[in-house]
Write a protein that holds these residues in place. Structure first.
Motif, PDB file in Angstrom:
ATOM      1  N   PRO A  34      43.983  67.979 -19.078  1.00 51.49           N
ATOM      2  CA  PRO A  34      43.220  69.146 -18.601  1.00 51.49           C
ATOM      3  C   PRO A  34      43.599  70.449 -19.300  1.00 51.49           C
ATOM      4  O   PRO A  34      42.785  71.388 -19.337  1.00 51.49           O
ATOM      5  CB  PRO A  34      43.562  69.205 -17.107  1.00 51.49           C
ATOM      6  CG  PRO A  34      43.976  67.814 -16.753  1.00 51.49           C
ATOM      7  CD  PRO A  34      44.662  67.278 -17.970  1.00 51.49           C
ATOM      8  N   TYR A  43      39.697  63.923 -12.917  1.00 53.82           N
ATOM      9  CA  TYR A  43      40.963  64.450 -13.420  1.00 53.82           C
ATOM     10  C   TYR A  43      41.477  63.616 -14.576  1.00 53.82           C
ATOM     11  O   TYR A  43      42.022  64.147 -15.552  1.00 53.82           O
ATOM     12  CB  TYR A  43      41.993  64.491 -12.292  1.00 53.82           C
ATOM     13  CG  TYR A  43      43.257  65.205 -12.697  1.00 53.82           C
ATOM     14  CD1 TYR A  43      43.332  66.596 -12.672  1.00 53.82           C
ATOM     15  CD2 TYR A  43      44.370  64.492 -13.118  1.00 53.82           C
ATOM     16  CE1 TYR A  43      44.478  67.261 -13.055  1.00 53.82           C
ATOM     17  CE2 TYR A  43      45.530  65.147 -13.508  1.00 53.82           C
ATOM     18  CZ  TYR A  43      45.582  66.533 -13.474  1.00 53.82           C
ATOM     19  OH  TYR A  43      46.723  67.179 -13.868  1.00 53.82           O
ATOM     20  N   GLY A  93      40.135  64.793 -17.819  1.00 53.99           N
ATOM     21  CA  GLY A  93      40.399  66.150 -18.271  1.00 53.99           C
ATOM     22  C   GLY A  93      39.734  67.252 -17.477  1.00 53.99           C
ATOM     23  O   GLY A  93      39.784  68.420 -17.875  1.00 53.99           O
ATOM     24  N   ARG A 138      39.610  69.509 -14.098  1.00 53.92           N
ATOM     25  CA  ARG A 138      40.434  69.926 -12.967  1.00 53.92           C
ATOM     26  C   ARG A 138      39.614  70.053 -11.681  1.00 53.92           C
ATOM     27  O   ARG A 138      40.129  69.847 -10.586  1.00 53.92           O
ATOM     28  CB  ARG A 138      41.109  71.261 -13.262  1.00 53.92           C
ATOM     29  CG  ARG A 138      42.196  71.196 -14.319  1.00 53.92           C
ATOM     30  CD  ARG A 138      42.956  72.502 -14.358  1.00 53.92           C
ATOM     31  NE  ARG A 138      44.011  72.476 -15.356  1.00 53.92           N
ATOM     32  CZ  ARG A 138      45.217  71.961 -15.147  1.00 53.92           C
ATOM     33  NH1 ARG A 138      45.501  71.409 -13.987  1.00 53.92           N
ATOM     34  NH2 ARG A 138      46.143  71.979 -16.102  1.00 53.92           N
TER      35      ARG A 138
END
Length: 316
Positions: A225, A287, A290, A292
């Motif tokens: 992320p 998640y 990548g 959030r």
């Protein structure tokens, strides 16, 4: 342009002291063509805008830096070489350079080089050098400069660059200033102005190779992320501006490539979740790819594929 006044009063060193001092400061260089008992020279460290460099000279007919020296030292930086007095020649990186007073050369310390005096009966080499960290220079310029080039004296960039070095040498011992970080950028820009390759050279020699490496880095890192264009540029050792230019030339952006890879991976994981009839939370998939924020992920997923991530589960 250049004067040798900075060398007046420098301590004279014998053969072993000169060679050992130079090796301790910047790696192995071997004076040749002069008997050790008649050799004389000087080496004086300098600091300019947070960079290190040297005022140096000797009466040797030539100075060699060999492959063995390079392997032993593991030195990895560039430096600019200012011809301060007399004339000299440099063979480096398959190039042969002839330098007169005021000329400036660009040298890769990680490559062998030989420096010859070219003063007729007046043997000797007198120069000022400034070391430039490879990674920082390449990152700022956005390209890897070609070593083994020189520019004749009288260019505006060359005069300005040497003036910075000379003025710093005259104020030796002054504390590092917060302004030095800005001055370092000015030094990099002047080096770029002196030794930047043509756009044609950049495109034909590096552009496609660099872009393939960028794609590989993005494929390896997109699931993080915290991964983005800044991280790609840092890992490549190029500037963010140059990274953006490489993508613009191909009608895209780095962020778009990262997003596309994340969504493609999410689509595969969502389909696998549906086929295996697992209860894996879609937010966990988001998640892992990548993202959030699940709301942002769902919106991007719908925009890309035309339906929400959970549709696969509802259809089975």
């Amino acid at each position: 342009m250049l004067q040798s006044d900075n060398f007046v009063g420098s301590p004279q060193l014998n053969f072993e002291a000169w060679r050992d001092t130079l090796r301790a400061l910047c790696g192995g260089y071997n004076p040749e063509g002069t008997e050790p008992d008649t050799f004389t020279g000087w080496v004086r460290p300098l600091s300019a805008c947070g960079f290190t460099g040297l005022n140096l000279g000797c009466n040797a007919e030539r100075i060699e830096r060999t492959y063995q020296d390079v392997r032993r030292d593991s030195v990895d930086h560039y430096f600019v070489f200012f011809q301060v007095a007399g004339q000299s020649a440099i063979t480096h990186n398959d190039q042969a350079l002839q330098l007169a007073v005021g000329d400036v050369a660009f040298v890769d310390a990680a490559r062998p080089a030989t420096y010859f005096t070219n003063n007729g009966n007046e043997a000797g080499i007198t120069a000022t050098t400034l070391d430039l960290p490879r990674e920082s220079l390449v990152s700022h310029l956005g390209f890897e400069p070609q070593a083994g080039l020189y520019r004749p004296g009288g260019t505006s960039a060359g005069r300005l660059l040497f003036d910075l070095v000379r003025d710093a040498a005259q104020t030796e011992g002054s504390a590092l200033s917060p302004a030095d970080s800005y001055m370092q950028l000015a030094v990099y820009d002047l080096v770029g102005a002196l030794f930047a390759p043509s756009e044609r050279w950049l495109g034909s020699r590096h552009s496609d190779t660099l872009f393939r490496r960028i794609q590989s880095i993005v494929r390896d890192g997109f699931a993080d992320p915290d991964f983005g264009p800044n991280e790609v540029a840092a890992e490549m050792g190029i500037s963010l501006r140059y990274l953006q230019k490489l993508f613009t030339e191909r009608g895209s952006t780095c962020s778009e490539l990262i997003s596309a890879l994340r969504l493609d991976h999410a689509e595969r994981l969502v389909q696998r979740r549906a086929s295996l009839r697992t209860s894996q939370p879609l937010s966990e998939i988001a998640y892992a790819c990548g993202f959030r924020d699940y709301t942002h992920f769902a919106r991007r997923f719908r925009h890309r594929f035309g339906h929400a991530p959970g549709v696969h589960s509802e259809e089975t």
